[in-house]
Design an enzyme around this catalytic site. Structure first.
Site, PDB file in Angstrom:
ATOM      1  N   ARG A 167       0.806  -1.219   0.000  1.00 39.28           N
ATOM      2  CA  ARG A 167       0.000   0.000   0.000  1.00 39.28           C
ATOM      3  C   ARG A 167       0.840   1.272   0.000  1.00 39.28           C
ATOM      4  O   ARG A 167       1.721   1.449   0.828  1.00 39.28           O
ATOM      5  CB  ARG A 167      -0.943  -0.002   1.205  1.00 39.28           C
ATOM      6  CG  ARG A 167      -1.914   1.168   1.234  1.00 39.28           C
ATOM      7  CD  ARG A 167      -2.893   1.022   2.362  1.00 39.28           C
ATOM      8  NE  ARG A 167      -3.838  -0.046   2.113  1.00 39.28           N
ATOM      9  CZ  ARG A 167      -4.351  -0.821   3.082  1.00 39.28           C
ATOM     10  NH1 ARG A 167      -3.976  -0.660   4.327  1.00 39.28           N
ATOM     11  NH2 ARG A 167      -5.224  -1.761   2.783  1.00 39.28           N
TER      12      ARG A 167
ATOM     13  N   HIS B 126       3.948 -10.948   2.067  1.00 40.77           N
ATOM     14  CA  HIS B 126       4.424 -10.044   3.108  1.00 40.77           C
ATOM     15  C   HIS B 126       5.659 -10.583   3.819  1.00 40.77           C
ATOM     16  O   HIS B 126       6.276  -9.888   4.632  1.00 40.77           O
ATOM     17  CB  HIS B 126       3.288  -9.797   4.114  1.00 40.77           C
ATOM     18  CG  HIS B 126       3.526  -8.647   5.034  1.00 40.77           C
ATOM     19  ND1 HIS B 126       3.720  -8.805   6.388  1.00 40.77           N
ATOM     20  CD2 HIS B 126       3.614  -7.315   4.808  1.00 40.77           C
ATOM     21  CE1 HIS B 126       3.906  -7.626   6.953  1.00 40.77           C
ATOM     22  NE2 HIS B 126       3.843  -6.700   6.019  1.00 40.77           N
TER      23      HIS B 126
ATOM     24  N   ARG C  23       2.044  -2.203  19.446  1.00 38.86           N
ATOM     25  CA  ARG C  23       2.367  -0.805  19.168  1.00 38.86           C
ATOM     26  C   ARG C  23       1.131   0.013  18.828  1.00 38.86           C
ATOM     27  O   ARG C  23       0.970   1.131  19.281  1.00 38.86           O
ATOM     28  CB  ARG C  23       3.358  -0.711  18.009  1.00 38.86           C
ATOM     29  CG  ARG C  23       3.880   0.704  17.797  1.00 38.86           C
ATOM     30  CD  ARG C  23       4.612   0.837  16.485  1.00 38.86           C
ATOM     31  NE  ARG C  23       3.708   0.906  15.353  1.00 38.86           N
ATOM     32  CZ  ARG C  23       3.844   0.203  14.240  1.00 38.86           C
ATOM     33  NH1 ARG C  23       4.812  -0.658  14.130  1.00 38.86           N
ATOM     34  NH2 ARG C  23       2.980   0.333  13.256  1.00 38.86           N
TER      35      ARG C  23
ATOM     36  N   HIS D 268       8.683  -2.233  15.647  1.00 35.98           N
ATOM     37  CA  HIS D 268       8.117  -2.888  14.473  1.00 35.98           C
ATOM     38  C   HIS D 268       8.248  -4.409  14.487  1.00 35.98           C
ATOM     39  O   HIS D 268       7.591  -5.104  13.714  1.00 35.98           O
ATOM     40  CB  HIS D 268       8.791  -2.323  13.214  1.00 35.98           C
ATOM     41  CG  HIS D 268       8.154  -2.707  11.927  1.00 35.98           C
ATOM     42  ND1 HIS D 268       8.716  -3.596  11.039  1.00 35.98           N
ATOM     43  CD2 HIS D 268       6.976  -2.317  11.368  1.00 35.98           C
ATOM     44  CE1 HIS D 268       7.935  -3.738   9.990  1.00 35.98           C
ATOM     45  NE2 HIS D 268       6.873  -2.981  10.164  1.00 35.98           N
TER      46      HIS D 268
END
Length: 694
Positions: free
Chosen positions: A403, A433, A562, A590
């Site tokens: 995206r 991914h 997060r 992350h």
């Protein structure tokens, strides 16, 4: 496994409202006087850019459901209409907080530091003359006023572009016309007059009479449109690249989901905008202060190191510090699995060196990698091209549907193809991914495969800003699993089983459920039992139910999420032994680290997958078990640090509210990220000292 809830509240929190709570935490950091000033400005910018993407994707999706009459309630019991109403209330509150922060704190503080962001009224006559000269030479030539009237329909307004709405009056006929002037996107948002910085829209607004000669400017107002920017590629697409390019063109003309307008706009101006853009009043957000504060990022690029964090220079992972050439890199991996954590340890001297070694080592015969996002100066791209030019097999799985990076991925995938790299784009209905790279090398005993699996993108720029972990291994079973994943994506077939990897959508969910149940069983038997999860988003209802069951069985569950967390912790009879926190700080947390401790047995995984239905069911994702004792110890230390942080952590309460943690030792907070920076520096110094003694 079902669990009865003993509370009136829904079992799950609302996903969209949970995300807005995350963005509120970002705004909290912008309000934190303990942060350096330009870092506060950066967080203010991030808050705005985050909100843009939220409207372009999540709000757009809810509006589509509402328009289609979709009446199914979300897992927390809200209809799309109810969710949109609550989102609006929350966004109005948050943007008001941001406007107040800019006006009362950030702007005055910047001025006090010699960075005044001013107004036209503050400019003297000489300053205005210089500004007019610059306007005529550099700004006026790229402006195009578009009036609305007979034969002149309301102009198309591109998404996220800043505009001036102008009401101009002909003094001879008293006719009033609406016109739109687009603020040029190719120019800096802030114009330096030598004495102050002026927003570009303020400068253009002052010189509007040049664009409308002979007319009287009745009113000017800044406005901005956000459009639906999400898209889906048909499962039947024969050419995925062509289908994505087509959707990118369509994205420019997505439906309007939000209109931001200066709070000073008159009722007449608002009516013209609503009619011209065909939006409901609920889609209009009146903003005090400057619109599109994402552009404040320009200010953070000023050379003012005194107003920023001290620069962080990543260190080389100690074992890699002794690597002198490509062959030695592979020797080091063969000695034992190697864990690297960015940004504390260098991406350049770890993964990029691994890719370069694959290109330079004459014994390497193949390199395969999967890329979701990468940087323009990527060493990985160069390595793939070098491999192809040397006649080595060079394969790159490029996810075109990443995206907002679709265009970039299309461009550099074409560059790879032209250089002879085998480029594969995956599936129309399923994103790739996984972050994985496979190198095949000819050695004395035959062919050996080396693997890197990480939690973050192969992106040099974000590797300096995002916290991620990656594992290098020569484990034969893991390497065979990675090879099978590549063959599945590039070939035709369905993997029957994987030896060690957890691969979505082929059983990752089931294995994670089994791990949680194993911990629950250990707790029920009275033994030590704990689940620790570090991730970006916890959304999947099945996984959440299993965590609830583990809690009721007596297991301790610690979650560091997060951003979005739909689990409701600390509820009597449901989740009493679960605690949830969120860490926001200098680096973006992350990594995904999943640890399951059941008695004397424990397993720990790292990888690309968050615990969301899309990751577990509709993406190619990989989690790798970490089996090396030293690597497991390092990950355990990371998790210990995460759950000890009380400097930049927020805790989630049973009612869904977040509150910032106070230091357990007043005046001596434990900063998880600062601790890992110190640890990396200490390890590097010990290595340097050891070499000096030799």
């Amino acid at each position: 496994m079902s669990v009865e809830t003993k509370v009136a509240e829904p079992r799950l929190l609302n996903r969209e409202l949970s995300w807005l709570d995350f963005n509120a935490r970002v705004l909290d950091l912008a309000q934190d006087p303990g942060q350096p000033l330009l870092e506060r400005v950066r967080f203010c910018s991030i808050f705005s850019s985050n909100l843009d993407e939220f409207f372009m994707v999540r709000v757009a999706g809810l509006m589509g459901q509402e328009a289609a009459g979709f009446g199914v309630r979300s897992s927390d019991g809200l209809t799309p209409q109810q969710a949109l109403a609550r989102i609006r209330d929350r966004v109005v509150d948050l943007t008001a907080r941001q406007a107040k922060l800019w006006k009362r704190e950030l702007r005055p503080a910047l001025a006090a530091e010699g960075i005044p962001v001013g107004t036209i009224d503050e400019c003297g006559a000489k300053e205005l003359r210089r500004l007019e000269t610059r306007f005529v030479r550099e700004i006026y030539p790229v402006l195009t006023p578009l009036a609305v009237g007979p034969g002149q329909p309301f102009p198309y307004i591109s998404g996220l572009s800043l505009s001036l709405g102008v009401l101009a009056v002909d003094p001879e006929t008293a006719e009033e016309r609406f016109a739109r002037v687009k603020i040029p996107e190719g120019l800096d948002r802030f114009v330096d007059t030598g004495k102050r910085l002026l927003p570009l829209e303020v400068v253009i607004g002052h010189f509007l009479p040049m664009l409308f000669p002979g007319m009287e400017i009745g009113e000017r107002a800044v406005f901005r449109v956000t459009r639906d920017a999400d898209f889906e590629v048909s499962d039947d697409a024969d050419d995925l690249l062509e289908a994505v390019e087509s959707e990118l063109r369509r994205r420019r003309f997505g439906d309007v989901v939000r209109v931001e307008v200066s709070a000073s706009a008159s009722a007449g101006m608002l009516e013209r905008l609503q009619d011209g853009l065909a939006v409901a009043p609920s889609q209009v957000y009146e903003i005090e202060g400057p619109l599109d504060q994402a552009d404040l990022i320009q200010l953070t690029r000023l050379e003012r190191p005194d107003l920023k964090h001290e620069p962080w220079v990543p260190v080389t992972q100690p074992r890699l510090a002794r690597v002198k050439d490509g062959a030695r890199f592979f020797d080091e991996i063969r000695r034992g699995d190697l864990l690297v954590q960015q940004p504390y340890e260098s991406f350049r001297t770890s993964f990029e060196a691994f890719a370069a070694a694959a290109a330079s080592d004459p014994d390497v015969i193949a390199m395969k990698t999967a890329v979701y996002r990468t940087s323009d100066d990527s060493a990985l791209v160069s390595a793939l091209i070098d491999c192809a030019e040397q006649g080595k097999q060079s394969v790159c799985l490029v996810e075109l549907k990443a995206r907002f990076d679709e265009r970039r991925n299309i461009e550099w995938s074409r560059e790879l193809e032209q250089a002879g790299v085998h480029v594969v784009h995956g599936f129309p209905d399923m994103k790739i991914h996984a972050k994985m790279t496979l190198v095949v090398r000819r050695e004395a005993g035959g062919l050996r495969r080396y693997v890197h699996i990480g939690t973050g993108n192969y992106h040099a720029a974000t590797a300096r800003l995002y916290e991620d972990v990656g594992l290098f291994t020569a484990d034969e079973e893991i390497a065979a699993d990675v090879a099978d994943v590549f063959n599945y994506v590039t070939g035709f077939g369905r993997p029957q089983r994987f030896r060690k990897l957890l691969v979505a959508p082929f059983g990752m969910r089931a294995r994670l459920v089994d791990e949680i149940r194993r911990v629950a069983a250990a707790a029920a038997a009275g033994g030590p039992a704990r689940v620790r999860l570090k991730l970006n988003n916890l959304v999947d209802a099945t996984i959440i139910d299993e965590l609830y069951a583990a809690s009721t069985a007596g297991a301790d569950v610690e979650v560091c999420a997060r951003s979005v967390c739909m689990l409701r912790p600390g509820v009597e009879g449901l989740s009493e032994r679960i605690r949830v926190r969120s860490i926001l700080g200098r680096f973006l947390e992350h990594s995904r680290i999943y640890s399951f401790e059941a008695g004397a047995s424990s397993t720990i995984f790292i990888g690309s997958a968050d615990l969301m239905p899309r990751n577990l069911d509709r993406r190619i994702e990989v989690l790798v078990p970490v089996e090396n004792a030293r690597a497991r110890q390092e990950l355990g230390a990371v998790l210990d640090s995460v759950f000890a942080d009380d400097a930049q952590s927020w805790a989630l309460a049973a009612d869904g509210s977040w509150s910032r943690l106070r230091p357990a030792r007043p005046g001596k907070p434990f900063d998880h990220q600062a601790a890992l920076m110190r640890r990396a520096q200490q390890r590097s110094r010990r290595l340097t000292d050891g070499r000096t003694r030799k």
